[in-house]
Design a protein around this motif. Structure first.
Motif, PDB file in Angstrom:
ATOM      1  N   THR A   1      22.183 -19.365  39.585  1.00 37.78           N
ATOM      2  CA  THR A   1      20.916 -18.626  39.490  1.00 37.78           C
ATOM      3  C   THR A   1      19.699 -19.534  39.596  1.00 37.78           C
ATOM      4  O   THR A   1      18.601 -19.069  39.919  1.00 37.78           O
ATOM      5  CB  THR A   1      20.839 -17.856  38.158  1.00 37.78           C
ATOM      6  OG1 THR A   1      21.078 -18.764  37.079  1.00 37.78           O
ATOM      7  CG2 THR A   1      21.861 -16.734  38.119  1.00 37.78           C
TER       8      THR A   1
ATOM      9  N   ALA B   1      18.675 -19.368  43.227  1.00 36.83           N
ATOM     10  CA  ALA B   1      18.598 -18.049  43.865  1.00 36.83           C
ATOM     11  C   ALA B   1      17.173 -17.536  44.010  1.00 36.83           C
ATOM     12  O   ALA B   1      16.890 -16.725  44.895  1.00 36.83           O
ATOM     13  CB  ALA B   1      19.427 -17.038  43.067  1.00 36.83           C
TER      14      ALA B   1
ATOM     15  N   ASP C   1      21.338 -17.696  31.426  1.00 34.07           N
ATOM     16  CA  ASP C   1      21.337 -19.021  32.034  1.00 34.07           C
ATOM     17  C   ASP C   1      20.089 -19.773  31.607  1.00 34.07           C
ATOM     18  O   ASP C   1      18.964 -19.262  31.707  1.00 34.07           O
ATOM     19  CB  ASP C   1      21.381 -18.905  33.561  1.00 34.07           C
ATOM     20  CG  ASP C   1      22.731 -18.425  34.063  1.00 34.07           C
ATOM     21  OD1 ASP C   1      23.725 -18.520  33.303  1.00 34.07           O
ATOM     22  OD2 ASP C   1      22.799 -17.950  35.209  1.00 34.07           O
TER      23      ASP C   1
END
Length: 248
Positions: A6, A9, A138
């Motif tokens: 992530t 991303a 995260d």
């Protein structure tokens, strides 16, 4: 240990998604970043008593109507201080974690408390790691102070950690001795603190020390991008960016 996928991303909103009427690191800026789907970069300073507060500066004057070090006010007192740019009062890290609830990744910078990027660290790092205990989203920790990063390694070895890096010019680091600044330019502590990324100043991405880590496959993040043109240039080297002032 690696950064979660992530972290590559989407770009990271610098001090959350703040505007002229929504202060940096405010709860409303946090909400705006989550709604837009951006990762969030935020800063941590301690209250008196050691509660991790989401606030960039050591002094209250730039961002509030108060003066004096944030570390001289309790968390309860800080909760009543409005941010002059709007968006609420000074939040705790715990409040931000509750608001984000794992929906976007968090890049948390622990601000140096030693004053010279030296070894007088520990209490704030413990408090941050304690606040993150059990958090399901995260998250990664970083600091300009490699001793702070090492403390995070000791207190929460499972949380990815990195070093915030730059050329350390004297004008920006007046309390840090030149020998320390010269040494840190070479990013010598990366392996010692078991870091897994750096976040480097965007206009110094051509540093040979950055290139050496990049050649090893180390993820390179960067700060702070303020225009699409700066972003296009930075992305030739950086794996992701931290941005403000436009929509990346």
């Amino acid at each position: 240990m690696m950064l979660p996928a992530t972290f590559f991303a989407q770009p990271f909103a610098h001090r959350a998604l703040h505007y002229a009427t929504m202060a940096e690191n405010s709860i409303e800026a946090i909400k705006a970043a989550v709604a837009a789907g951006y990762g969030i970069e935020l800063d941590i300073q301690p209250s008196r008593g050691g509660t991790p507060m989401v606030f960039h500066d050591y002094d209250l004057s730039r961002l509030t109507g108060e003066r004096g070090p944030i570390a001289q006010r309790t968390a309860a007192e800080l909760a009543d201080i409005a941010l002059t740019g709007g968006g609420g009062t000074i939040p705790t890290l715990a409040q931000v974690l509750d608001e984000v609830a794992g929906r976007v990744p968090l890049l948390i910078e622990i601000k140096d408390q030693d004053g010279a990027l030296g070894p007088s660290v520990g209490p704030l790092e413990i408090a941050v790691c304690d606040a993150l205990n059990g958090y399901k989203g995260d998250v990664a920790l970083m600091s300009f102070n490699p001793h702070s990063v090492a403390a995070c390694q000791a207190f929460a070895p499972h949380i990815p950690r990195g070093i915030t890096t730059c050329p350390y010019p004297a004008k920006d680091w007046p309390t840090v001795p030149e020998p320390t600044r010269a040494a840190l330019r070479e990013i010598p502590d990366f392996d010692r603190v078991d870091a897994c990324f750096i976040s480097h100043q965007q206009d110094d991405l051509g540093s040979p020390h950055v290139a050496a880590l990049k050649a090893r496959g180390v993820p390179v993040l960067c700060w702070t991008i303020r225009t699409p043109e700066m972003e296009a240039k930075a992305r030739k080297i950086a794996d992701n960016i931290t941005f403000e002032g436009y929509r990346a």
